[in-house]
Enzyme design. Structure first.
Site, PDB file in Angstrom:
ATOM      1  N   ASN A  73      -6.762  -2.295  14.636  1.00 40.85           N
ATOM      2  CA  ASN A  73      -8.164  -2.642  14.387  1.00 40.85           C
ATOM      3  C   ASN A  73      -8.296  -3.850  13.454  1.00 40.85           C
ATOM      4  O   ASN A  73      -9.372  -4.130  12.944  1.00 40.85           O
ATOM      5  CB  ASN A  73      -8.913  -1.436  13.805  1.00 40.85           C
ATOM      6  CG  ASN A  73      -8.302  -0.967  12.479  1.00 40.85           C
ATOM      7  OD1 ASN A  73      -7.400  -1.601  11.946  1.00 40.85           O
ATOM      8  ND2 ASN A  73      -8.809   0.140  11.955  1.00 40.85           N
ATOM      9  N   GLU A  79      -9.369  -1.608   5.668  1.00 44.61           N
ATOM     10  CA  GLU A  79      -9.890  -1.208   6.965  1.00 44.61           C
ATOM     11  C   GLU A  79     -11.207  -1.926   7.269  1.00 44.61           C
ATOM     12  O   GLU A  79     -11.947  -2.290   6.344  1.00 44.61           O
ATOM     13  CB  GLU A  79     -10.160   0.305   6.953  1.00 44.61           C
ATOM     14  CG  GLU A  79      -8.909   1.165   6.800  1.00 44.61           C
ATOM     15  CD  GLU A  79      -8.219   1.416   8.127  1.00 44.61           C
ATOM     16  OE1 GLU A  79      -8.212   0.529   8.998  1.00 44.61           O
ATOM     17  OE2 GLU A  79      -7.678   2.540   8.288  1.00 44.61           O
ATOM     18  N   ASP A  96       0.823  -1.209   0.000  1.00 42.84           N
ATOM     19  CA  ASP A  96       0.000   0.000   0.000  1.00 42.84           C
ATOM     20  C   ASP A  96       0.859   1.263   0.000  1.00 42.84           C
ATOM     21  O   ASP A  96       2.085   1.197   0.146  1.00 42.84           O
ATOM     22  CB  ASP A  96      -0.947  -0.005   1.221  1.00 42.84           C
ATOM     23  CG  ASP A  96      -0.218  -0.292   2.529  1.00 42.84           C
ATOM     24  OD1 ASP A  96       1.025  -0.297   2.539  1.00 42.84           O
ATOM     25  OD2 ASP A  96      -0.894  -0.498   3.547  1.00 42.84           O
ATOM     26  N   HIS A 106      -6.710  -4.191  10.522  1.00 44.66           N
ATOM     27  CA  HIS A 106      -6.525  -3.950   9.084  1.00 44.66           C
ATOM     28  C   HIS A 106      -5.248  -4.618   8.586  1.00 44.66           C
ATOM     29  O   HIS A 106      -4.289  -4.797   9.335  1.00 44.66           O
ATOM     30  CB  HIS A 106      -6.565  -2.451   8.733  1.00 44.66           C
ATOM     31  CG  HIS A 106      -5.357  -1.642   9.110  1.00 44.66           C
ATOM     32  ND1 HIS A 106      -5.439  -0.486   9.838  1.00 44.66           N
ATOM     33  CD2 HIS A 106      -4.035  -1.784   8.833  1.00 44.66           C
ATOM     34  CE1 HIS A 106      -4.232   0.032   9.980  1.00 44.66           C
ATOM     35  NE2 HIS A 106      -3.359  -0.735   9.390  1.00 44.66           N
TER      36      HIS A 106
HETATM   37  C1  GLP Z   1      -0.026   0.618   8.636  1.00 39.90           C
HETATM   38  C2  GLP Z   1       0.154  -0.238   7.362  1.00 39.90           C
HETATM   39  C3  GLP Z   1      -0.031  -1.709   7.626  1.00 39.90           C
HETATM   40  C4  GLP Z   1       0.685  -2.085   8.916  1.00 39.90           C
HETATM   41  C5  GLP Z   1       0.024  -1.402  10.080  1.00 39.90           C
HETATM   42  C6  GLP Z   1       0.671  -1.704  11.419  1.00 39.90           C
HETATM   43  O1  GLP Z   1      -1.184   1.384   8.653  1.00 39.90           O
HETATM   44  N1  GLP Z   1      -0.676   0.154   6.280  1.00 39.90           N
HETATM   45  O2  GLP Z   1       0.454  -2.450   6.528  1.00 39.90           O
HETATM   46  O3  GLP Z   1       0.626  -3.482   9.106  1.00 39.90           O
HETATM   47  O4  GLP Z   1      -0.046  -0.002   9.882  1.00 39.90           O
HETATM   48  O5  GLP Z   1       1.777  -0.899  11.663  1.00 39.90           O
HETATM   49  P1  GLP Z   1       2.765  -1.113  12.875  1.00 39.90           P
HETATM   50  O6  GLP Z   1       3.584  -2.301  12.524  1.00 39.90           O
HETATM   51  O7  GLP Z   1       3.571   0.137  12.926  1.00 39.90           O
HETATM   52  O8  GLP Z   1       1.938  -1.331  14.080  1.00 39.90           O
END
Ligand code: GLP
Length: 239
Positions: free
Chosen positions: A136, A143, A67, A138
């Protein structure tokens, strides 16, 4: 779903790096699906180390990132483009032409999503998809919602995600409100998936993922439909 239980974040990073290394060793021209976020950083630094020690060759791999924020310029230090080069690609012997990240600079986001989805298919599909998980539930930027999209698409970030990701920005207002993300179908078409979770903030999402029940209100639960998924999580995330 297989679960690799780890004591802490370091063990999660080590286990994930070993699986990616095994994949690249077995199939040097494999296609990797890659995530951003703070969770995979330890994995990336271990893979960089292995590459520097000549134990792992990335010269033939192709990568597709999950993404990207939209709109955002590639040189913005909060873009996922910047993140990936800064934390991984600049430090390994990957052919930069084999790096694919959704283009957050496009003025035609719908067209970019179609192009990206087709590029994954044309490359032969993803051999190993590495995922993090949002608080959450995702994955990528899929989402929680009543309906989820199958293919790569443009999406709005939830308030929870904007707040969670604001720690990387100067203020909450600076967090882009939209993103381009591969879809649930794109992710589920991957031949093999590993999902990394660390910390108590992920415990509720992980509990729901492991319940085996599928709900669009926690997109990660759809991974229960796939036959080759490994969750790599530490004690806090499993608590
Ligand atoms: C972001 C990304 C996800 C990622 C998530 C968790 O929003 N789009 O791909 O898995 O957050 O991030 P973190 O590893 O910093 O908790």
């Amino acid at each position: 779903m297989r679960v690799i239980k780890c004591k802490n974040y370091d063990e999660v990073s080590e286990a994930a790096a070993r699986i990616v290394a095994a994949q690249v060793t077995m199939k040097p021209d494999c296609i990797l699906g890659l995530p951003t976020g703070s969770t995979p950083l330890g994995m990336y630094s271990r893979l960089i180390q292995m590459n520097k020690e000549n134990k792992l060759d990335f010269s033939k791999i192709k990568t597709f990132n999950l993404d990207e924020y939209f709109p955002i310029s590639k040189d913005n230090n909060q873009s996922y483009h910047y993140f990936m080069f800064e934390n991984f690609f600049n430090h390994i012997n990957i052919n930069k032409e084999n790096v694919n990240i959704p283009n957050g600079e496009t003025d035609n986001p719908e067209g970019e999503c179609v192009r990206y989805e087709e590029a994954i298919g044309a490359a032969g599909g993803i051999d190993l998809q590495v995922l993090g998980i949002g608080q959450n539930g995702h994955i990528g930027f899929n989402e929680p919602d009543d309906y989820l999209e199958s293919a790569t698409h443009i999406t709005s970030l939830t308030q929870n995600t904007i707040e969670a990701n604001s720690r990387f920005f100067d203020s909450m207002d600076d967090v882009p409100k939209k993103a381009l993300t591969t879809g649930m179908g794109t992710i589920l078409k991957s031949r093999k998936i590993i999902i990394l979770a660390s910390g108590k903030v992920k415990a509720e999402a992980v509990r729901s993922l492991l319940s085996g029940k599928i709900t669009t209100q926690n997109p990660s639960t759809m991974l229960n439909l796939h036959s080759d998924v490994t969750l790599i999580a530490d004690e806090d995330a499993l608590s």
